[in-house]
Each structure stands twice: as structure tokens, then as C-alpha cells.
Design a protein around this motif. Structure first.
Motif, PDB file in Angstrom:
ATOM      1  N   ALA A   1      17.906  -4.148 -23.475  1.00  0.00           N
ATOM      2  CA  ALA A   1      16.604  -3.983 -22.817  1.00  0.00           C
ATOM      3  C   ALA A   1      16.203  -2.529 -22.986  1.00  0.00           C
ATOM      4  O   ALA A   1      17.038  -1.678 -23.292  1.00  0.00           O
ATOM      5  CB  ALA A   1      16.707  -4.337 -21.341  1.00  0.00           C
ATOM      6  N   THR A   2      14.930  -2.270 -22.812  1.00  0.00           N
ATOM      7  CA  THR A   2      14.474  -0.887 -22.881  1.00  0.00           C
ATOM      8  C   THR A   2      14.386  -0.353 -21.462  1.00  0.00           C
ATOM      9  O   THR A   2      13.674  -0.914 -20.625  1.00  0.00           O
ATOM     10  CB  THR A   2      13.102  -0.813 -23.568  1.00  0.00           C
ATOM     11  OG1 THR A   2      13.225  -1.442 -24.835  1.00  0.00           O
ATOM     12  CG2 THR A   2      12.660   0.621 -23.745  1.00  0.00           C
ATOM     13  N   ILE A   3      15.119   0.718 -21.202  1.00  0.00           N
ATOM     14  CA  ILE A   3      15.126   1.307 -19.867  1.00  0.00           C
ATOM     15  C   ILE A   3      14.464   2.671 -19.969  1.00  0.00           C
ATOM     16  O   ILE A   3      14.847   3.494 -20.803  1.00  0.00           O
ATOM     17  CB  ILE A   3      16.566   1.438 -19.340  1.00  0.00           C
ATOM     18  CG1 ILE A   3      17.208   0.048 -19.277  1.00  0.00           C
ATOM     19  CG2 ILE A   3      16.601   2.097 -17.977  1.00  0.00           C
ATOM     20  CD1 ILE A   3      18.656   0.076 -19.578  1.00  0.00           C
ATOM     21  N   LYS A   4      13.489   2.875 -19.139  1.00  0.00           N
ATOM     22  CA  LYS A   4      12.686   4.086 -19.290  1.00  0.00           C
ATOM     23  C   LYS A   4      12.319   4.650 -17.927  1.00  0.00           C
ATOM     24  O   LYS A   4      12.021   3.890 -17.002  1.00  0.00           O
ATOM     25  CB  LYS A   4      11.404   3.699 -20.055  1.00  0.00           C
ATOM     26  CG  LYS A   4      10.743   4.848 -20.764  1.00  0.00           C
ATOM     27  CD  LYS A   4       9.658   4.288 -21.681  1.00  0.00           C
ATOM     28  CE  LYS A   4       8.719   5.313 -22.245  1.00  0.00           C
ATOM     29  NZ  LYS A   4       8.770   6.667 -21.805  1.00  0.00           N
ATOM     30  N   ASP A   5      12.404   5.941 -17.835  1.00  0.00           N
ATOM     31  CA  ASP A   5      11.890   6.621 -16.647  1.00  0.00           C
ATOM     32  C   ASP A   5      10.388   6.345 -16.575  1.00  0.00           C
ATOM     33  O   ASP A   5       9.662   6.624 -17.518  1.00  0.00           O
ATOM     34  CB  ASP A   5      12.163   8.123 -16.817  1.00  0.00           C
ATOM     35  CG  ASP A   5      11.624   8.950 -15.673  1.00  0.00           C
ATOM     36  OD1 ASP A   5      11.126   8.354 -14.705  1.00  0.00           O
ATOM     37  OD2 ASP A   5      11.702  10.184 -15.762  1.00  0.00           O
ATOM     38  N   ALA A   6       9.935   5.789 -15.455  1.00  0.00           N
ATOM     39  CA  ALA A   6       8.517   5.420 -15.366  1.00  0.00           C
ATOM     40  C   ALA A   6       7.626   6.606 -15.028  1.00  0.00           C
ATOM     41  O   ALA A   6       6.414   6.446 -14.890  1.00  0.00           O
ATOM     42  CB  ALA A   6       8.339   4.310 -14.339  1.00  0.00           C
ATOM     43  N   GLY A   7       8.205   7.762 -14.888  1.00  0.00           N
ATOM     44  CA  GLY A   7       7.392   8.951 -14.609  1.00  0.00           C
ATOM     45  C   GLY A   7       7.071   9.087 -13.131  1.00  0.00           C
ATOM     46  O   GLY A   7       7.515   8.292 -12.301  1.00  0.00           O
ATOM     47  N   LEU A   8       6.304  10.095 -12.818  1.00  0.00           N
ATOM     48  CA  LEU A   8       5.961  10.348 -11.414  1.00  0.00           C
ATOM     49  C   LEU A   8       5.055   9.236 -10.883  1.00  0.00           C
ATOM     50  O   LEU A   8       4.056   8.888 -11.507  1.00  0.00           O
ATOM     51  CB  LEU A   8       5.236  11.684 -11.289  1.00  0.00           C
ATOM     52  CG  LEU A   8       6.078  12.937 -11.544  1.00  0.00           C
ATOM     53  CD1 LEU A   8       5.180  14.155 -11.612  1.00  0.00           C
ATOM     54  CD2 LEU A   8       7.124  13.111 -10.455  1.00  0.00           C
ATOM     55  N   SER A   9       5.442   8.675  -9.757  1.00  0.00           N
ATOM     56  CA  SER A   9       4.615   7.635  -9.130  1.00  0.00           C
ATOM     57  C   SER A   9       4.389   8.016  -7.681  1.00  0.00           C
ATOM     58  O   SER A   9       5.298   8.524  -7.019  1.00  0.00           O
ATOM     59  CB  SER A   9       5.314   6.281  -9.163  1.00  0.00           C
ATOM     60  OG  SER A   9       5.968   6.085 -10.376  1.00  0.00           O
ATOM     61  N   GLY A  10       3.195   7.749  -7.219  1.00  0.00           N
ATOM     62  CA  GLY A  10       2.901   7.967  -5.812  1.00  0.00           C
ATOM     63  C   GLY A  10       3.416   6.792  -5.015  1.00  0.00           C
ATOM     64  O   GLY A  10       3.142   5.640  -5.350  1.00  0.00           O
ATOM     65  N   MET A  11       4.224   7.039  -3.971  1.00  0.00           N
ATOM     66  CA  MET A  11       4.772   5.956  -3.154  1.00  0.00           C
ATOM     67  C   MET A  11       4.571   6.287  -1.686  1.00  0.00           C
ATOM     68  O   MET A  11       4.911   7.390  -1.243  1.00  0.00           O
ATOM     69  CB  MET A  11       6.261   5.780  -3.441  1.00  0.00           C
ATOM     70  CG  MET A  11       6.536   5.147  -4.795  1.00  0.00           C
ATOM     71  SD  MET A  11       8.290   5.032  -5.137  1.00  0.00           S
ATOM     72  CE  MET A  11       8.502   6.458  -6.196  1.00  0.00           C
ATOM     73  N   ILE A  12       4.012   5.341  -0.972  1.00  0.00           N
ATOM     74  CA  ILE A  12       3.770   5.539   0.462  1.00  0.00           C
ATOM     75  C   ILE A  12       4.421   4.398   1.222  1.00  0.00           C
ATOM     76  O   ILE A  12       4.150   3.226   0.948  1.00  0.00           O
ATOM     77  CB  ILE A  12       2.257   5.559   0.781  1.00  0.00           C
ATOM     78  CG1 ILE A  12       1.545   6.645  -0.027  1.00  0.00           C
ATOM     79  CG2 ILE A  12       2.024   5.749   2.276  1.00  0.00           C
ATOM     80  CD1 ILE A  12       0.036   6.489  -0.055  1.00  0.00           C
ATOM     81  N   THR A  13       5.303   4.732   2.138  1.00  0.00           N
ATOM     82  CA  THR A  13       5.865   3.719   3.034  1.00  0.00           C
ATOM     83  C   THR A  13       4.905   3.540   4.194  1.00  0.00           C
ATOM     84  O   THR A  13       4.541   4.511   4.852  1.00  0.00           O
ATOM     85  CB  THR A  13       7.249   4.168   3.550  1.00  0.00           C
ATOM     86  OG1 THR A  13       8.190   4.042   2.495  1.00  0.00           O
ATOM     87  CG2 THR A  13       7.711   3.312   4.710  1.00  0.00           C
ATOM     88  N   LEU A  14       4.499   2.304   4.408  1.00  0.00           N
ATOM     89  CA  LEU A  14       3.621   2.012   5.539  1.00  0.00           C
ATOM     90  C   LEU A  14       4.312   1.004   6.428  1.00  0.00           C
ATOM     91  O   LEU A  14       4.646  -0.099   6.007  1.00  0.00           O
ATOM     92  CB  LEU A  14       2.275   1.452   5.056  1.00  0.00           C
ATOM     93  CG  LEU A  14       1.308   1.036   6.174  1.00  0.00           C
ATOM     94  CD1 LEU A  14       0.812   2.247   6.945  1.00  0.00           C
ATOM     95  CD2 LEU A  14       0.131   0.251   5.616  1.00  0.00           C
ATOM     96  N   ARG A  15       4.553   1.405   7.683  1.00  0.00           N
ATOM     97  CA  ARG A  15       5.164   0.472   8.637  1.00  0.00           C
ATOM     98  C   ARG A  15       4.164   0.201   9.746  1.00  0.00           C
ATOM     99  O   ARG A  15       3.425   1.084  10.155  1.00  0.00           O
ATOM    100  CB  ARG A  15       6.457   1.044   9.209  1.00  0.00           C
ATOM    101  CG  ARG A  15       7.470   1.328   8.134  1.00  0.00           C
ATOM    102  CD  ARG A  15       8.835   1.555   8.716  1.00  0.00           C
ATOM    103  NE  ARG A  15       9.427   0.293   9.065  1.00  0.00           N
ATOM    104  CZ  ARG A  15      10.741   0.078   9.106  1.00  0.00           C
ATOM    105  NH1 ARG A  15      11.572   1.036   8.861  1.00  0.00           N
ATOM    106  NH2 ARG A  15      11.217  -1.105   9.441  1.00  0.00           N
ATOM    107  N   GLY A  16       4.193  -1.027  10.206  1.00  0.00           N
ATOM    108  CA  GLY A  16       3.277  -1.421  11.259  1.00  0.00           C
ATOM    109  C   GLY A  16       3.256  -2.935  11.351  1.00  0.00           C
ATOM    110  O   GLY A  16       4.073  -3.616  10.728  1.00  0.00           O
ATOM    111  N   ASP A  17       2.347  -3.447  12.120  1.00  0.00           N
ATOM    112  CA  ASP A  17       2.214  -4.893  12.276  1.00  0.00           C
ATOM    113  C   ASP A  17       1.399  -5.439  11.098  1.00  0.00           C
ATOM    114  O   ASP A  17       0.179  -5.299  11.062  1.00  0.00           O
ATOM    115  CB  ASP A  17       1.523  -5.184  13.615  1.00  0.00           C
ATOM    116  CG  ASP A  17       1.311  -6.680  13.818  1.00  0.00           C
ATOM    117  OD1 ASP A  17       1.775  -7.467  12.975  1.00  0.00           O
ATOM    118  OD2 ASP A  17       0.689  -7.048  14.828  1.00  0.00           O
TER     119      ASP A  17
END
Lengths: 109, 189
Positions: free
Chosen positions: B17-33
Motif C-alpha cells: 500500500a502507499t503510506i504517506k504523511d497527509a501533511g498539516l491538517s486542521g483538527m478540532i475536537t468538539l464535545r457536547g450534546d
């Protein structure tokens, strides 16, 4: 190897994705309780040959705690249910009774 | 300001398989109802998507929403838009019980593609990855060898795997090992 279903996220996974967290349905005795009560709570655990109730956590998954009923001899998982439950639900008790008629675990039967 | 880099710094590997660093990604954890209309509206406003069903992902133009647990979502967006998205979430959820945190630099994303992608992941994770069981749009948080990881499958058959930044090197090494030519199992045909 135990195969169980997390009641919080619905994943059916094997036990390495989860972590055991001690006996379930404990009544806690903290500061102000008698030494006897504290001793019983702290040290007198169930050690059954057969049906057992334990707290588990889906630590490599959704991270939630839940309770699992399993068999310490056959390693059968009778079922899982949310941690916010004070006693085993009827379907779990029935599943245990089908395999181990007359079972008891602390005050449950 | 310092220049942000991913822990793997663009590493890639070509094997089963090709495994590649996907680069910088914006990730936000959102917790709530997640059932509340306020959270639904806030997510819509921030990334333009709805609330995914249990263990599902929704994706749009450069954004995605992943279902992580009964009270947690992971929002994906461009790396430099995170602050603005969090501000939008905080404004939309004012007065609600919630948590929105930038986790972009705490996690890293790997891209696993190619015909051996399912098998490569299946060697490391206790998950049924057969095409019938794991379909596009599904998200799975699980154990990958010795570390926790989450991955989802997009419509083009590419897996995106998220793990903690501190174990990125371990994750890449483990995936590389599983994808070494000569290690074909062929269980998924």
C-alpha cells in the motif's frame, strides 16, 4: 479472548481494544464510614467461578465506561450494558440463567 | 511565528500500500450534546456539514466531520483556518455546555491507499476490514499495534489514519512493516 460489544459506540471488538476496570456494582464507603464497611468495600471482592460482573472501558475506542457480564470459566460474554445501571438488566440475567441455572452474584440472582 | 511541520515531515512509502504523511491538517475536537440543535447549527456554520451517524464520517470541500464517541466529534479543516472555525463554534454555542479544542498539533494524519490498504491496516488493527464489513464513510477508533488510532475510509477507497503526534514515527514504521512487499496475505482477494 473475549469478544464484546461496547454499549456506548456499538463496536464489537476483541478485548485488547478495551481495558478491565475492576468489579462492577460496588457500593462505595469513603470518609466517615465504619472500618468494617470500608474494609469490605476495599478488600472483600467477589471471586466467582462462573458469572461475573466487571467494569470495562473502551480505552482504544470511544473511551466510555460500561459493565460487562462474563463467565470466568468459559470466557463467554453474557452481555454489556451502560455504566449508569444499578443492577444487571433482565436480558443479561436471563442469558446467565440459561447457562448457569441457580447462579448468584452478591445480591443478584 | 515558527513554521509548523508534521512529525513525519512528508515521509512516504510505496509497498503493498502507499503510506504517506497527509501533511498539516486542521483538527478540532468538539464535545457536547450531539443531539442538540445548537451543536448541529454550530457544526453546520463552522464546516458546512451535518452531524454524522454513529461511527460515520461526513465530508465536504476540504472539511469533514468524524463521529468519535457519543459526545464527541472531530472536525477537519485547513490547518490555517482552525482559529477562525473555533471562534465560529464558540460564538454559535455560547451558553451551551461544550468544548472546542484545537488538536491539530497534537495529532497527525496518514494517508493509506492502494490495493493493499485494507490488508495493511488489518494486520495491525483488530477490525474486520473486508469490503463488505468496512464501507466508505465509516470511522473506527481502535488499537493499531501498541497505540490507539482512528481511521476512516473515503469514497475513493483511501484510508486516513489519525494518531497522536508523539507516536507518529511508530505508526509509520508499523504501517511500513505491514506493507513490505513479500508480506501479502491476500485475504481480501
Amino acid at each position: 479472548m473475549l469478544i464484546l460489544t461496547c454499549p456506548c459506540c456499538g463496536v464489537t471488538g476483541e478485548e485488547t481494544e478495551f481495558h478491565q476496570g475492576g468489579e462492577a456494582h460496588l457500593k462505595r464507603f469513603g470518609p466517615g464510614s465504619s472500618d468494617d464497611d470500608f474494609h469490605t468495600y476495599m478488600f472483600a471482592k467477589e471471586n466467582p467461578k462462573g458469572a461475573h460482573f466487571e467494569r470495562w472501558r473502551h480505552n482504544n475506542g470511544c473511551g466510555k465506561w460500561f459493565i460487562m457480564a462474563r463467565d470466568t470459566v468459559t470466557l463467554e460474554v453474557y452481555g454489556t450494558y451502560p455504566a449508569q445501571t444499578h443492577e444487571p438488566p433482565k436480558n443479561i440475567r436471563d442469558a446467565i440463567t440459561a447457562k448457569r441455572p441457580g447462579w448468584t452474584w452478591r445480591d443478584f440472582a | 511565528m515558527s513554521e509548523a511541520v508534521t512529525p513525519l515531515n512528508g515521509a512516504d512509502f510505496e509497498g503493498l500500500a502507499t503510506i504517506k504523511d497527509a501533511g498539516l491538517s486542521g483538527m478540532i475536537t468538539l464535545r457536547g450534546d450531539l443531539a442538540s440543535k445548537e451543536v448541529k447549527a454550530a457544526v453546520k456554520k463552522a464546516v458546512g456539514l451535518g452531524i454524522p451517524l454513529q461511527r460515520q464520517a461526513l465530508s465536504g470541500q476540504g472539511t469533514a466531520v468524524l463521529w468519535m464517541s457519543p459526545d464527541e466529534l472531530l472536525l477537519l479543516c485547513a490547518y490555517d483556518e482552525v482559529a477562525q472555525k473555533i471562534a465560529a463554534l464558540e460564538k454559535a454555542l455560547e451558553g451551551q455546555h461544550f468544548l472546542a479544542v484545537n488538536v491539530s498539533d497534537a495529532r497527525t494524519v496518514l494517508r493509506i491507499s492502494g490495493t493493499g490498504a485494507r490488508e495493511t491496516l488489518a494486520k495491525l488493527c483488530p477490525v474486520d476490514l473486508s469490503p463488505g464489513a468496512f464501507t466508505p464513510g465509516m470511522v473506527r477508533r481502535t488499537r493499531m499495534a501498541q497505540i490507539p488510532a482512528a481511521f476512516w475510509l473515503d469514497d475513493s477507497g483511501v484510508f486516513y489514519l489519525i494518531c497522536f503526534r508523539s507516536v507518529a514515527d511508530y505508526a509509520f514504521g508499523a504501517l511500513k512493516d505491514a506493507a513490505l512487499p513479500g508480506g501479502e496475505v491476500g485475504v481480501y482477494g
